[in-house]
Design a protein around this motif. Sequence first.
Motif, short mmCIF file in Angstrom:
data_model
loop_
_atom_site.label_atom_id
_atom_site.label_comp_id
_atom_site.label_asym_id
_atom_site.label_seq_id
_atom_site.Cartn_x
_atom_site.Cartn_y
_atom_site.Cartn_z
N UNK A 59 0.82 -1.21 0.00
CA UNK A 59 0.00 0.00 0.00
C UNK A 59 0.85 1.26 0.00
N UNK A 60 1.97 1.23 0.76
CA UNK A 60 2.88 2.37 0.78
C UNK A 60 3.57 2.52 -0.57
N UNK A 61 3.88 1.41 -1.21
CA UNK A 61 4.47 1.46 -2.54
C UNK A 61 3.50 2.07 -3.54
N UNK A 62 2.21 1.76 -3.40
CA UNK A 62 1.19 2.33 -4.28
C UNK A 62 1.12 3.86 -4.12
N UNK A 63 1.26 4.35 -2.89
CA UNK A 63 1.22 5.79 -2.65
C UNK A 63 2.36 6.49 -3.39
N UNK A 64 3.54 5.89 -3.35
CA UNK A 64 4.67 6.48 -4.07
C UNK A 64 4.44 6.45 -5.58
N UNK A 65 3.86 5.37 -6.06
CA UNK A 65 3.60 5.24 -7.50
C UNK A 65 2.50 6.18 -7.97
N UNK A 66 1.57 6.53 -7.07
CA UNK A 66 0.49 7.46 -7.44
C UNK A 66 1.07 8.80 -7.84
N UNK A 67 2.13 9.24 -7.12
CA UNK A 67 2.77 10.50 -7.46
C UNK A 67 3.57 10.44 -8.75
#
Length: 277
Positions: free
Chosen positions: A79-87
């Motif tokens: 989930x934290x990886x997804x947040x970085x990828x969203x940016x």
Amino acid sequence: MNKDYILRMNSKATGVSSPARSRGGSEAAGWEVRPGGMLVQQRNSDSNPNSNPVRNIKVKVKYGSSFHQVVISSQASFGELKKKLAGLTGLNTQDQKLIFKEKERDSKSFLDICGVKDGSKVVLIEDELSKERKFIESFKNAKMDMASKQITAIRIEVDNLAKQVASIELEINRGKKVVDTVLLHMIELLMTQLIKLDGIAADGDVKLQRRMQVKRVQKYIETLDMLKIKNSGVGNVQLHQQDRIFTPKSFENQQEQRKQGRVNSEPVVVTTKWETF
């Protein structure tokens, strides 16, 4: 109820000797009791941060034809990886699917537990429902944009017709007769714009714009209907005035005819003011 008791109870239930019991009653390295009585293996950061500090790793993420290299904690969640990828990708976290070793990973799963290491490759794909939702939204926006352009074109046409209506109204108010076909043609043109507006499907602000133009067109049509009635009266008044108004020359002719007994007794309207002596 202390931790040792819970560890002993779990050992009895599972048949596995307690790590804490095997080391003199103290909690073994890597084991702990979570709230609720669950026996779990400790994460390195919880057991002894100084002995084995958490390090960052570089994860290669493939998204379509592009690649992104993300620096993240080795013990972070997907989930934290997804947040970085969203940016990096502009893709909302809820619309992301992360595939590692040909398996979709849950946002709550941890990278290290799933085997993600420094230099590991992860594939990012967009959720199919998200694609469909975006397509529908894009289609709707395009449709509203087209409707807005159509209404703008009609508004410009109605503005031109409004000037003509104002000109006709001015002429009739001045007592000038206007050909009926001109009024009928103007009403027909406005009705055409009304039909165009009725055929435009719109929502939100665009729907409000359409409603405003419909009211405008209806108002001009009603104005022309009233002008038709007034215009028909203007013709009768002009004819009546032509029968009753005489020049001084015609007055003399009537006086001559009256002497000969050929003029009726209808009063004469004189347009010239005579001086009284």
